[in-house]
Write a protein that holds these residues in place. Structure first.
Motif, PDB file in Angstrom:
ATOM      1  N   ARG A 282       0.831  -1.211   0.000  1.00  0.00           N
ATOM      2  CA  ARG A 282       0.000   0.000   0.000  1.00  0.00           C
ATOM      3  C   ARG A 282       0.863   1.259   0.000  1.00  0.00           C
ATOM      4  O   ARG A 282       0.562   2.234  -0.688  1.00  0.00           O
TER       5      ARG A 282
ATOM      6  N   ARG B 221       7.125  -7.297  -6.199  1.00  0.00           N
ATOM      7  CA  ARG B 221       7.088  -8.384  -5.209  1.00  0.00           C
ATOM      8  C   ARG B 221       8.497  -8.808  -4.818  1.00  0.00           C
ATOM      9  O   ARG B 221       8.788  -9.045  -3.659  1.00  0.00           O
TER      10      ARG B 221
ATOM     11  N   ASP C  15       1.333 -14.133   0.640  1.00  0.00           N
ATOM     12  CA  ASP C  15       2.286 -15.132   0.130  1.00  0.00           C
ATOM     13  C   ASP C  15       3.328 -15.477   1.187  1.00  0.00           C
ATOM     14  O   ASP C  15       4.407 -15.951   0.875  1.00  0.00           O
TER      15      ASP C  15
ATOM     16  N   ARG D  14     -11.029  -7.757  -4.729  1.00  0.00           N
ATOM     17  CA  ARG D  14      -9.644  -7.988  -4.334  1.00  0.00           C
ATOM     18  C   ARG D  14      -9.364  -9.472  -4.096  1.00  0.00           C
ATOM     19  O   ARG D  14      -8.272  -9.955  -4.367  1.00  0.00           O
TER      20      ARG D  14
ATOM     21  N   ARG E 231      -4.008 -13.940  -9.678  1.00  0.00           N
ATOM     22  CA  ARG E 231      -2.862 -13.331 -10.364  1.00  0.00           C
ATOM     23  C   ARG E 231      -1.758 -14.381 -10.558  1.00  0.00           C
ATOM     24  O   ARG E 231      -1.689 -15.385  -9.823  1.00  0.00           O
TER      25      ARG E 231
HETATM   26  O1   DC Z   1      -3.798  -6.987   3.576  1.00  0.00           O
HETATM   27  P1   DC Z   1      -4.063  -5.720   2.763  1.00  0.00           P
HETATM   28  O2   DC Z   1      -5.489  -5.576   2.334  1.00  0.00           O
HETATM   29  O3   DC Z   1      -3.549  -4.499   3.434  1.00  0.00           O
HETATM   30  O4   DC Z   1      -3.186  -5.894   1.437  1.00  0.00           O
HETATM   31  C1   DC Z   1      -3.164  -4.924   0.437  1.00  0.00           C
HETATM   32  C2   DC Z   1      -3.008  -5.580  -0.920  1.00  0.00           C
HETATM   33  O5   DC Z   1      -1.662  -6.054  -1.054  1.00  0.00           O
HETATM   34  C3   DC Z   1      -3.932  -6.757  -1.152  1.00  0.00           C
HETATM   35  O6   DC Z   1      -4.851  -6.469  -2.197  1.00  0.00           O
HETATM   36  C4   DC Z   1      -3.042  -7.886  -1.538  1.00  0.00           C
HETATM   37  C5   DC Z   1      -1.643  -7.367  -1.540  1.00  0.00           C
HETATM   38  N1   DC Z   1      -0.709  -8.170  -0.732  1.00  0.00           N
HETATM   39  C6   DC Z   1       0.030  -9.110  -1.399  1.00  0.00           C
HETATM   40  O7   DC Z   1      -0.162  -9.315  -2.593  1.00  0.00           O
HETATM   41  N2   DC Z   1       0.979  -9.806  -0.726  1.00  0.00           N
HETATM   42  C7   DC Z   1       1.191  -9.613   0.569  1.00  0.00           C
HETATM   43  N3   DC Z   1       2.138 -10.314   1.206  1.00  0.00           N
HETATM   44  C8   DC Z   1       0.411  -8.655   1.270  1.00  0.00           C
HETATM   45  C9   DC Z   1      -0.547  -7.959   0.587  1.00  0.00           C
END
Ligand code: DC
Length: 209
Positions: free
Chosen positions: A39, A103, A127, A164, A171
């Motif tokens: 974020r 990532r 993940d 989401r 993905r």
């Molecule tokens: O948990 P959150 O809603 O704050 O996460 C925000 C976005 O980030 C969510 O849409 C998925 C992504 N995310 C991710 O892909 N891998 C992570 N380890 C944490 C969050």
């Protein structure tokens, strides 16, 4: 040095942050909210006017930014704790989180963070059990009904949470998956403290066996 990690994954609103925070406090361990990292990168991209769907540009940004999640979320020294939860960010973060270059940067930072903690870290995300810490001391998958998850997310609404869910689990880059050896906890109608107790019990059994 062996890194002690409790890895927690699950969809939006499943209770990861509340449970992970309370669990870290109960154990005296550190806590890492990895969603806040994705974020914060998103917020900085929007502020700089970087196109969030430009893979290379976002990868560069993710490599260069200074990120911190504690005591408050900040990016390049700027407090973004409140800004990271806006509707604009809810929408854009799925695109950013689907970027393999981003990532890669986030995963390295998450591993470095955990390695630097003296006791252990409770890490939550999507993940964490499958990619970031596949050998975590304990792996947990939290879930809850869509209605309850949307209720917990307040203004975000059921449609956005459902969108989401689909984006995160379909993905290509590190989709949300339940690790086969994860302790699965459905938090629907359950107190945070309940889930924390269950995880601590599981941790005790694991470390004794
Ligand atoms: O948990 P959150 O809603 O704050 O996460 C925000 C976005 O980030 C969510 O849409 C998925 C992504 N995310 C991710 O892909 N891998 C992570 N380890 C944490 C969050």
């Amino acid at each position: 040095m062996s890194t002690r990690v409790i890895a927690i994954d699950g969809p939006a609103g499943s209770g990861k942050s509340s449970v992970a925070r309370a669990l870290a406090a109960a154990l005296g361990w550190s806590f890492l909210d990895t969603g806040a990292m994705y974020r914060a990168v998103t917020v900085e991209a929007l502020r700089q006017g970087v196109d969030v769907s430009n893979e290379e540009a976002m990868g560069d940004l993710a490599r260069e930014v200074q990120l911190s999640t504690l005591p408050r979320v900040s990016v390049n020294g700027r407090d973004v704790e409140d800004e990271i939860r806006t509707e604009t960010v809810n929408e854009a973060v799925s695109i950013v989180a689907a970027n393999a270059l981003v990532r890669h940067q986030m995963v390295s930072r998450q591993r470095e963070f955990a390695e630097a903690q003296p006791l252990g870290t409770v890490v939550e995300g999507r993940d964490i059990t499958t990619v970031v810490f596949p050998h975590a001391t304990v792996k947990v998958y939290l879930t809850a009904s869509l209605e309850e998850r949307a209720r917990r997310r307040g203004e975000e609404g059921e449609a956005s949470v459902a969108r989401r869910d689909v984006a995160d689990s379909t993905r290509e880059a590190s989709p949300l998956r339940q690790a086969p050896d994860a302790l699965v906890i459905d938090t629907t109608g359950r107190e945070v403290g309940d889930a924390v107790e269950e995880i601590i019990q599981w941790l005790k059994n694991k470390t004794l066996s």
